[in-house]
Design a protein around this motif. Structure first.
Motif, PDB file in Angstrom:
ATOM      1  N   ASP A 198      -8.431   9.631  -1.429  1.00 18.38           N
ATOM      2  CA  ASP A 198      -7.924   8.692  -2.695  1.00 18.38           C
ATOM      3  C   ASP A 198      -6.907   8.211  -2.873  1.00 18.38           C
ATOM      4  O   ASP A 198      -6.512   8.687  -2.088  1.00 18.38           O
ATOM      5  CB  ASP A 198      -8.957   9.712  -3.691  1.00 18.38           C
ATOM      6  CG  ASP A 198      -8.026  10.525  -4.114  1.00 18.38           C
ATOM      7  OD1 ASP A 198      -6.631  10.541  -3.548  1.00 18.38           O
ATOM      8  OD2 ASP A 198      -8.738  11.762  -4.394  1.00 18.38           O
ATOM      9  N   GLU A 199      -6.845   7.954  -4.082  1.00 16.94           N
ATOM     10  CA  GLU A 199      -5.832   7.402  -4.674  1.00 16.94           C
ATOM     11  C   GLU A 199      -4.720   7.851  -4.695  1.00 16.94           C
ATOM     12  O   GLU A 199      -3.450   7.513  -4.245  1.00 16.94           O
ATOM     13  CB  GLU A 199      -6.007   6.473  -5.696  1.00 16.94           C
ATOM     14  CG  GLU A 199      -6.405   5.551  -6.168  1.00 16.94           C
ATOM     15  CD  GLU A 199      -7.502   4.493  -7.040  1.00 16.94           C
ATOM     16  OE1 GLU A 199      -6.412   3.299  -7.206  1.00 16.94           O
ATOM     17  OE2 GLU A 199      -7.737   4.963  -7.704  1.00 16.94           O
ATOM     18  N   ASP A 222     -17.311   9.042  -7.137  1.00 18.34           N
ATOM     19  CA  ASP A 222     -16.707   8.063  -7.382  1.00 18.34           C
ATOM     20  C   ASP A 222     -15.346   7.739  -7.607  1.00 18.34           C
ATOM     21  O   ASP A 222     -14.718   6.559  -7.268  1.00 18.34           O
ATOM     22  CB  ASP A 222     -16.642   8.065  -8.976  1.00 18.34           C
ATOM     23  CG  ASP A 222     -18.382   7.891  -9.650  1.00 18.34           C
ATOM     24  OD1 ASP A 222     -19.252   7.578  -8.759  1.00 18.34           O
ATOM     25  OD2 ASP A 222     -18.707   8.655 -10.529  1.00 18.34           O
ATOM     26  N   GLN A 223     -14.625   8.436  -6.785  1.00 15.78           N
ATOM     27  CA  GLN A 223     -13.174   7.920  -6.150  1.00 15.78           C
ATOM     28  C   GLN A 223     -13.078   6.957  -4.984  1.00 15.78           C
ATOM     29  O   GLN A 223     -13.618   6.838  -4.333  1.00 15.78           O
ATOM     30  CB  GLN A 223     -12.299   9.113  -5.625  1.00 15.78           C
ATOM     31  CG  GLN A 223     -12.181   9.325  -4.145  1.00 15.78           C
ATOM     32  CD  GLN A 223     -13.867  10.534  -4.312  1.00 15.78           C
ATOM     33  OE1 GLN A 223     -14.734  10.426  -5.029  1.00 15.78           O
ATOM     34  NE2 GLN A 223     -13.660  11.275  -3.441  1.00 15.78           N
ATOM     35  N   ARG A 224     -12.003   5.854  -5.342  1.00 15.38           N
ATOM     36  CA  ARG A 224     -11.455   5.559  -4.531  1.00 15.38           C
ATOM     37  C   ARG A 224     -11.288   5.908  -3.033  1.00 15.38           C
ATOM     38  O   ARG A 224     -10.547   6.595  -3.197  1.00 15.38           O
ATOM     39  CB  ARG A 224     -10.248   3.998  -4.753  1.00 15.38           C
ATOM     40  CG  ARG A 224     -10.634   3.211  -6.221  1.00 15.38           C
ATOM     41  CD  ARG A 224      -9.884   2.445  -6.536  1.00 15.38           C
ATOM     42  NE  ARG A 224      -9.203   1.479  -5.457  1.00 15.38           N
ATOM     43  CZ  ARG A 224      -7.697   0.323  -5.199  1.00 15.38           C
ATOM     44  NH1 ARG A 224      -7.419   0.102  -6.107  1.00 15.38           N
ATOM     45  NH2 ARG A 224      -8.145  -0.124  -3.858  1.00 15.38           N
ATOM     46  N   ARG A 225     -11.512   5.456  -2.084  1.00 17.26           N
ATOM     47  CA  ARG A 225     -11.787   5.847  -0.440  1.00 17.26           C
ATOM     48  C   ARG A 225     -10.901   4.449   0.411  1.00 17.26           C
ATOM     49  O   ARG A 225     -10.845   3.984  -0.018  1.00 17.26           O
ATOM     50  CB  ARG A 225     -12.798   6.228   0.240  1.00 17.26           C
ATOM     51  CG  ARG A 225     -13.585   6.506  -1.215  1.00 17.26           C
ATOM     52  CD  ARG A 225     -14.998   6.739  -0.419  1.00 17.26           C
ATOM     53  NE  ARG A 225     -16.162   7.134  -1.503  1.00 17.26           N
ATOM     54  CZ  ARG A 225     -17.532   7.227  -1.675  1.00 17.26           C
ATOM     55  NH1 ARG A 225     -18.002   6.050  -0.181  1.00 17.26           N
ATOM     56  NH2 ARG A 225     -17.789   7.170  -2.616  1.00 17.26           N
ATOM     57  N   ARG A 226      -9.831   5.430   0.779  1.00 15.02           N
ATOM     58  CA  ARG A 226      -8.959   4.696   1.595  1.00 15.02           C
ATOM     59  C   ARG A 226      -8.480   5.707   2.772  1.00 15.02           C
ATOM     60  O   ARG A 226      -8.991   7.061   2.912  1.00 15.02           O
ATOM     61  CB  ARG A 226      -7.410   4.852   0.997  1.00 15.02           C
ATOM     62  CG  ARG A 226      -7.435   4.060  -0.682  1.00 15.02           C
ATOM     63  CD  ARG A 226      -5.762   3.662  -1.026  1.00 15.02           C
ATOM     64  NE  ARG A 226      -5.558   4.863  -1.381  1.00 15.02           N
ATOM     65  CZ  ARG A 226      -3.980   5.112  -2.078  1.00 15.02           C
ATOM     66  NH1 ARG A 226      -3.402   3.443  -1.420  1.00 15.02           N
ATOM     67  NH2 ARG A 226      -3.287   5.979  -2.304  1.00 15.02           N
ATOM     68  N   ALA A 270     -16.772   2.472   1.581  1.00 22.17           N
ATOM     69  CA  ALA A 270     -17.162   2.292   0.452  1.00 22.17           C
ATOM     70  C   ALA A 270     -18.708   2.616  -0.164  1.00 22.17           C
ATOM     71  O   ALA A 270     -18.961   2.608  -1.161  1.00 22.17           O
ATOM     72  CB  ALA A 270     -17.065   0.667   0.059  1.00 22.17           C
ATOM     73  N   TRP A 312       0.577  -0.970   0.113  1.00 21.18           N
ATOM     74  CA  TRP A 312      -0.141   0.093   0.051  1.00 21.18           C
ATOM     75  C   TRP A 312       0.647   1.411  -0.160  1.00 21.18           C
ATOM     76  O   TRP A 312       1.704   1.489   0.293  1.00 21.18           O
ATOM     77  CB  TRP A 312      -0.771   0.014   1.700  1.00 21.18           C
ATOM     78  CG  TRP A 312      -1.945   0.879   1.569  1.00 21.18           C
ATOM     79  CD1 TRP A 312      -2.634   1.398  -0.158  1.00 21.18           C
ATOM     80  CD2 TRP A 312      -2.706   1.430   2.202  1.00 21.18           C
ATOM     81  NE1 TRP A 312      -4.051   1.830   0.592  1.00 21.18           N
ATOM     82  CE2 TRP A 312      -3.709   2.074   2.058  1.00 21.18           C
ATOM     83  CE3 TRP A 312      -2.462   1.183   3.596  1.00 21.18           C
ATOM     84  CZ2 TRP A 312      -4.750   3.010   2.650  1.00 21.18           C
ATOM     85  CZ3 TRP A 312      -3.337   2.272   4.763  1.00 21.18           C
ATOM     86  CH2 TRP A 312      -4.699   2.684   3.592  1.00 21.18           C
TER      87      TRP A 312
END
Length: 202
Positions: free
Chosen positions: A146-147, A158-162, A194, A125
């Protein structure tokens, strides 16, 4: 990863029950216990009663059956299967009336030599280390990004969330959080992270 936390615990043990402290209240309703804490209690019991040298936890599934009233809870476990390479155990968290509030199922696998050849694996990661993003003893315990490592201030998009999440409190008074219990406490956050839509969580 295991360490002694400096804040007051979420629960105080009293015999076979766990009495919630005020900060164990649910985020959605003040007369409830937060669901992620039930998963943490189940993971704690499974680790204490079914872990063994040479076995590692490969999967932990937690089902929350109903809202937990803000009251003492108890946890029981049962070993479902014990083979040469696999162990399966369940934990049930019950309220004072004996009705189940949550159930967790754990799969433990025996450590062995990996087979030859290339095995696909999740890559490292690339997020900054948690200690670079969260104050060691600050009030900020949850950071979303986000990414591209930009902060995510809203749940929508819509972004990937971390996220990094840090628990500053012990789950049970007088006990350090183990890596497994930390993972169980943090995992519940993946659902709202998510699944929130443009109108947030409904």
């Amino acid at each position: 990863m295991a360490q002694t936390e400096d804040e007051a615990p979420y629960f105080i043990r009293s015999g076979d029950t766990f009495v919630p402290e005020s900060h164990a209240r649910g985020w959605w309703a003040p007369d409830t216990v937060h669901g992620r804490l039930l998963g943490g209690l189940a993971a704690r019991a499974l680790e204490r009663e079914h872990a063994e040298e040479g076995l590692h936890f490969a999967r932990l599934t937690v089902d929350l059956f109903r809202t937990a009233p803000f009251a003492p809870v108890g946890v029981t476990t049962e070993r479902v299967r014990d083979g040469r390479r696999i162990r399966v155990a369940d934990a049930v968290v019950r309220g004072g009336d004996g009705r189940p509030l949550a159930r967790a199922s754990a799969v433990l696998l025996r450590t062995g030599t990996p087979p030859p050849g290339h095995i696909p694996a999740t890559g490292p990661w690339d997020a900054p280390p948690a200690q670079d993003m969260l104050a060691p003893h600050g009030r900020t315990q949850f950071l979303r990004f986000d990414e591209e490592l930009r902060p995510v201030r809203e749940w929508s998009g819509d972004q990937r969330r971390r996220s990094w999440m840090r628990d500053a409190r012990p789950l049970v008074g007088g006990e350090a959080l183990s890596p497994l219990v930390r993972a169980a406490l943090a995992a519940d956050t993946a659902s709202p992270l998510a699944h929130a839509g443009d109108d947030g969580l409904r």
